[in-house]
Each structure stands twice: as structure tokens, then as C-alpha cells.
Design a protein around this motif. Sequence first.
Motif, PDB file in Angstrom:
ATOM      1  N   TYR A  10      36.457  -8.277  38.145  1.00  0.00           N
ATOM      2  CA  TYR A  10      37.416  -7.648  39.043  1.00  0.00           C
ATOM      3  C   TYR A  10      36.799  -7.461  40.433  1.00  0.00           C
ATOM      4  O   TYR A  10      35.660  -7.028  40.560  1.00  0.00           O
ATOM      5  CB  TYR A  10      37.887  -6.286  38.509  1.00  0.00           C
ATOM      6  N   VAL A  11      37.566  -7.776  41.460  1.00  0.00           N
ATOM      7  CA  VAL A  11      37.123  -7.625  42.842  1.00  0.00           C
ATOM      8  C   VAL A  11      38.027  -6.603  43.525  1.00  0.00           C
ATOM      9  O   VAL A  11      39.250  -6.713  43.477  1.00  0.00           O
ATOM     10  CB  VAL A  11      37.188  -8.972  43.603  1.00  0.00           C
ATOM     11  N   ILE A  12      37.409  -5.624  44.140  1.00  0.00           N
ATOM     12  CA  ILE A  12      38.143  -4.580  44.850  1.00  0.00           C
ATOM     13  C   ILE A  12      38.808  -5.197  46.080  1.00  0.00           C
ATOM     14  O   ILE A  12      38.177  -5.942  46.830  1.00  0.00           O
ATOM     15  CB  ILE A  12      37.186  -3.455  45.270  1.00  0.00           C
ATOM     16  N   THR A  13      40.091  -4.884  46.277  1.00  0.00           N
ATOM     17  CA  THR A  13      40.838  -5.366  47.439  1.00  0.00           C
ATOM     18  C   THR A  13      41.549  -4.193  48.098  1.00  0.00           C
ATOM     19  O   THR A  13      41.476  -3.062  47.610  1.00  0.00           O
ATOM     20  CB  THR A  13      41.888  -6.422  47.035  1.00  0.00           C
ATOM     21  N   GLU A  14      42.281  -4.476  49.166  1.00  0.00           N
ATOM     22  CA  GLU A  14      43.064  -3.438  49.825  1.00  0.00           C
ATOM     23  C   GLU A  14      44.182  -2.939  48.908  1.00  0.00           C
ATOM     24  O   GLU A  14      44.732  -1.873  49.113  1.00  0.00           O
ATOM     25  CB  GLU A  14      43.641  -3.940  51.156  1.00  0.00           C
ATOM     26  N   SER A  15      44.526  -3.700  47.870  1.00  0.00           N
ATOM     27  CA  SER A  15      45.568  -3.329  46.920  1.00  0.00           C
ATOM     28  C   SER A  15      45.056  -2.471  45.771  1.00  0.00           C
ATOM     29  O   SER A  15      45.835  -2.050  44.929  1.00  0.00           O
ATOM     30  CB  SER A  15      46.215  -4.591  46.339  1.00  0.00           C
ATOM     31  N   THR A  16      43.751  -2.221  45.725  1.00  0.00           N
ATOM     32  CA  THR A  16      43.164  -1.366  44.700  1.00  0.00           C
ATOM     33  C   THR A  16      43.430   0.085  45.076  1.00  0.00           C
ATOM     34  O   THR A  16      43.076   0.505  46.174  1.00  0.00           O
ATOM     35  CB  THR A  16      41.644  -1.608  44.581  1.00  0.00           C
ATOM     36  N   TYR A  17      44.051   0.842  44.175  1.00  0.00           N
ATOM     37  CA  TYR A  17      44.335   2.248  44.442  1.00  0.00           C
ATOM     38  C   TYR A  17      43.134   3.122  44.103  1.00  0.00           C
ATOM     39  O   TYR A  17      42.767   3.986  44.879  1.00  0.00           O
ATOM     40  CB  TYR A  17      45.535   2.734  43.648  1.00  0.00           C
ATOM     41  N   TYR A  18      42.580   2.929  42.909  1.00  0.00           N
ATOM     42  CA  TYR A  18      41.409   3.713  42.526  1.00  0.00           C
ATOM     43  C   TYR A  18      40.615   3.021  41.442  1.00  0.00           C
ATOM     44  O   TYR A  18      41.097   2.112  40.766  1.00  0.00           O
ATOM     45  CB  TYR A  18      41.767   5.142  42.102  1.00  0.00           C
ATOM     46  N   LEU A  19      39.368   3.459  41.287  1.00  0.00           N
ATOM     47  CA  LEU A  19      38.459   3.038  40.219  1.00  0.00           C
ATOM     48  C   LEU A  19      37.996   4.321  39.539  1.00  0.00           C
ATOM     49  O   LEU A  19      37.562   5.249  40.211  1.00  0.00           O
ATOM     50  CB  LEU A  19      37.241   2.311  40.789  1.00  0.00           C
ATOM     51  N   LYS A  20      38.087   4.360  38.224  1.00  0.00           N
ATOM     52  CA  LYS A  20      37.770   5.581  37.493  1.00  0.00           C
ATOM     53  C   LYS A  20      36.848   5.256  36.325  1.00  0.00           C
ATOM     54  O   LYS A  20      37.079   4.299  35.585  1.00  0.00           O
ATOM     55  CB  LYS A  20      39.076   6.183  36.981  1.00  0.00           C
ATOM     56  N   THR A  21      35.804   6.063  36.146  1.00  0.00           N
ATOM     57  CA  THR A  21      34.881   5.878  35.033  1.00  0.00           C
ATOM     58  C   THR A  21      35.588   6.175  33.719  1.00  0.00           C
ATOM     59  O   THR A  21      36.362   7.120  33.620  1.00  0.00           O
ATOM     60  CB  THR A  21      33.663   6.816  35.173  1.00  0.00           C
ATOM     61  N   HIS A  22      35.290   5.340  32.728  1.00  0.00           N
ATOM     62  CA  HIS A  22      35.893   5.488  31.402  1.00  0.00           C
ATOM     63  C   HIS A  22      34.848   5.069  30.375  1.00  0.00           C
ATOM     64  O   HIS A  22      34.248   4.003  30.511  1.00  0.00           O
ATOM     65  CB  HIS A  22      37.130   4.591  31.320  1.00  0.00           C
ATOM     66  N   ILE A  45      31.518   1.407  37.316  1.00  0.00           N
ATOM     67  CA  ILE A  45      32.036   1.409  38.690  1.00  0.00           C
ATOM     68  C   ILE A  45      31.010   0.832  39.658  1.00  0.00           C
ATOM     69  O   ILE A  45      31.344   0.037  40.530  1.00  0.00           O
ATOM     70  CB  ILE A  45      32.425   2.837  39.123  1.00  0.00           C
ATOM     71  N   THR A  46      29.761   1.213  39.489  1.00  0.00           N
ATOM     72  CA  THR A  46      28.719   0.728  40.393  1.00  0.00           C
ATOM     73  C   THR A  46      28.621  -0.792  40.349  1.00  0.00           C
ATOM     74  O   THR A  46      28.476  -1.436  41.392  1.00  0.00           O
ATOM     75  CB  THR A  46      27.361   1.366  40.051  1.00  0.00           C
ATOM     76  N   ARG A  47      28.727  -1.375  39.172  1.00  0.00           N
ATOM     77  CA  ARG A  47      28.666  -2.842  39.079  1.00  0.00           C
ATOM     78  C   ARG A  47      29.883  -3.497  39.705  1.00  0.00           C
ATOM     79  O   ARG A  47      29.778  -4.538  40.360  1.00  0.00           O
ATOM     80  CB  ARG A  47      28.503  -3.272  37.623  1.00  0.00           C
ATOM     81  N   VAL A  48      31.057  -2.898  39.528  1.00  0.00           N
ATOM     82  CA  VAL A  48      32.271  -3.441  40.154  1.00  0.00           C
ATOM     83  C   VAL A  48      32.139  -3.369  41.669  1.00  0.00           C
ATOM     84  O   VAL A  48      32.441  -4.331  42.383  1.00  0.00           O
ATOM     85  CB  VAL A  48      33.530  -2.688  39.665  1.00  0.00           C
ATOM     86  N   ILE A  49      31.649  -2.246  42.177  1.00  0.00           N
ATOM     87  CA  ILE A  49      31.468  -2.080  43.624  1.00  0.00           C
ATOM     88  C   ILE A  49      30.426  -3.062  44.148  1.00  0.00           C
ATOM     89  O   ILE A  49      30.638  -3.727  45.166  1.00  0.00           O
ATOM     90  CB  ILE A  49      31.073  -0.621  43.953  1.00  0.00           C
ATOM     91  N   ARG A  50      29.308  -3.170  43.460  1.00  0.00           N
ATOM     92  CA  ARG A  50      28.236  -4.081  43.886  1.00  0.00           C
ATOM     93  C   ARG A  50      28.740  -5.537  43.925  1.00  0.00           C
ATOM     94  O   ARG A  50      28.487  -6.271  44.880  1.00  0.00           O
ATOM     95  CB  ARG A  50      27.040  -3.946  42.951  1.00  0.00           C
ATOM     96  N   THR A  51      29.473  -5.947  42.898  1.00  0.00           N
ATOM     97  CA  THR A  51      30.016  -7.309  42.844  1.00  0.00           C
ATOM     98  C   THR A  51      31.010  -7.547  43.978  1.00  0.00           C
ATOM     99  O   THR A  51      30.978  -8.586  44.635  1.00  0.00           O
ATOM    100  CB  THR A  51      30.697  -7.564  41.491  1.00  0.00           C
ATOM    101  N   SER A  52      31.888  -6.567  44.222  1.00  0.00           N
ATOM    102  CA  SER A  52      32.877  -6.713  45.297  1.00  0.00           C
ATOM    103  C   SER A  52      32.210  -6.811  46.661  1.00  0.00           C
ATOM    104  O   SER A  52      32.623  -7.619  47.497  1.00  0.00           O
ATOM    105  CB  SER A  52      33.856  -5.541  45.267  1.00  0.00           C
ATOM    106  N   CYS A  53      31.188  -5.999  46.884  1.00  0.00           N
ATOM    107  CA  CYS A  53      30.459  -6.073  48.153  1.00  0.00           C
ATOM    108  C   CYS A  53      29.828  -7.453  48.326  1.00  0.00           C
ATOM    109  O   CYS A  53      29.919  -8.059  49.395  1.00  0.00           O
ATOM    110  CB  CYS A  53      29.383  -4.989  48.219  1.00  0.00           C
ATOM    111  N   ARG A  54      29.199  -7.935  47.262  1.00  0.00           N
ATOM    112  CA  ARG A  54      28.542  -9.246  47.325  1.00  0.00           C
ATOM    113  C   ARG A  54      29.559 -10.341  47.646  1.00  0.00           C
ATOM    114  O   ARG A  54      29.305 -11.220  48.464  1.00  0.00           O
ATOM    115  CB  ARG A  54      27.834  -9.538  46.007  1.00  0.00           C
TER     116      ARG A  54
END
Length: 170
Positions: A10-22, A45-54
Motif C-alpha cells: 500500500y502506498v499513501i496518497t492524497e486520498s488516504t484518510y488515515y492509517l491506524k495500528t491494528h 504503520i512505520t513500514r507503510v510510511i517508510r515504503t511510501s516515502c521511498r
Amino acid sequence: MKLLDRPDDYVITESTYYLKTHIRDDRNHTIVMDESGEYDCPKSITRVIRTSCRLNGIKLERVRAQSKRYFSNNIHKQPLVLAYHHNLPVAFFSVYSPRNNNNIWINCNSVINILPSDNDTIVTLPNFEQIKLPVQYQAFCGLYVRALFFQKYLRKEMPTNPNPNKRLTN
């Protein structure tokens, strides 16, 4: 709303509303809410954020440094630019510490309304879903405003090209 499985890329975009730990099967997962629904991503979440930044061409450490330059080291839970919309930065802010199992990162552009509720805060999203967060209203509003000001500052500082026939130089 049904929770769908999402590929772990999953890649964070402007259409992402939120990311929540589960926590699922004793592993950190991320519940992602975006304009097309709510998903379970089998990464933290940290891995999703790191991947999206990359994938946006920048390292997470650089994104954090950018935020620290604006806020200095005195601010805890600094907002980060995790996506771009038409080449303009989109800031996300963390409601809790990254080590907290209830952590949630919210796109500041996806907050439609904020309401106090006892010691909680109710946030309305663009799909008119409301999420109840166990955080005080004033604290949430402070985080939200901080993210908006950071995003506004970055958008103002971005280079513009008044002459489309002339290339920008670095």
C-alpha cells in the motif's frame, strides 16, 4: 464497513484518510482508510510510511528532518509530508506516539469536522464516516492546526514557474 485485505505494498496518497495500528495474529498491521474503503495491510504503520516515502523519492529520515527544521526539536509528534497532490505536499499528523498500539496518522486534508465528546474527539471524514478518538479535543485541534500550518508553509515555499517555457533549475 467491511475490512478488506489490501496487498502489503500500500502506498499513501492524497486520498488516504488515515492509517491506524491494528494487532492481528500477534503482528502489527495497519488499517488504512481511503476514498475507496477500509483495508487491512499486513505491515506496521512505520513500514507503510517508510515504503511510501521511498516511492515518493525521499527517505523517511529526510521527511522527519524537514519537519524538525520547521518546528525545531521542541515539538513532539511532528507532522510529516507523506503524499503529494498535484506536486503539492500533503501533511499527515500522528495522534499518539509511534510506539503506542492505538496510534493513528491522519491526513490533515481529510478532516471535515471536529467535535468534542467527553474526553474524546469525534472526527468526520470526507466519506461522512465519524471516528471517535480517545484524545482530548484541545490536544487534537493543536495537532491538526500544526499540520495545516506546516503544509501551508511548505506549499508557499515550493518553487513556482511563472514562465512555463522556461525550466526551473536547482
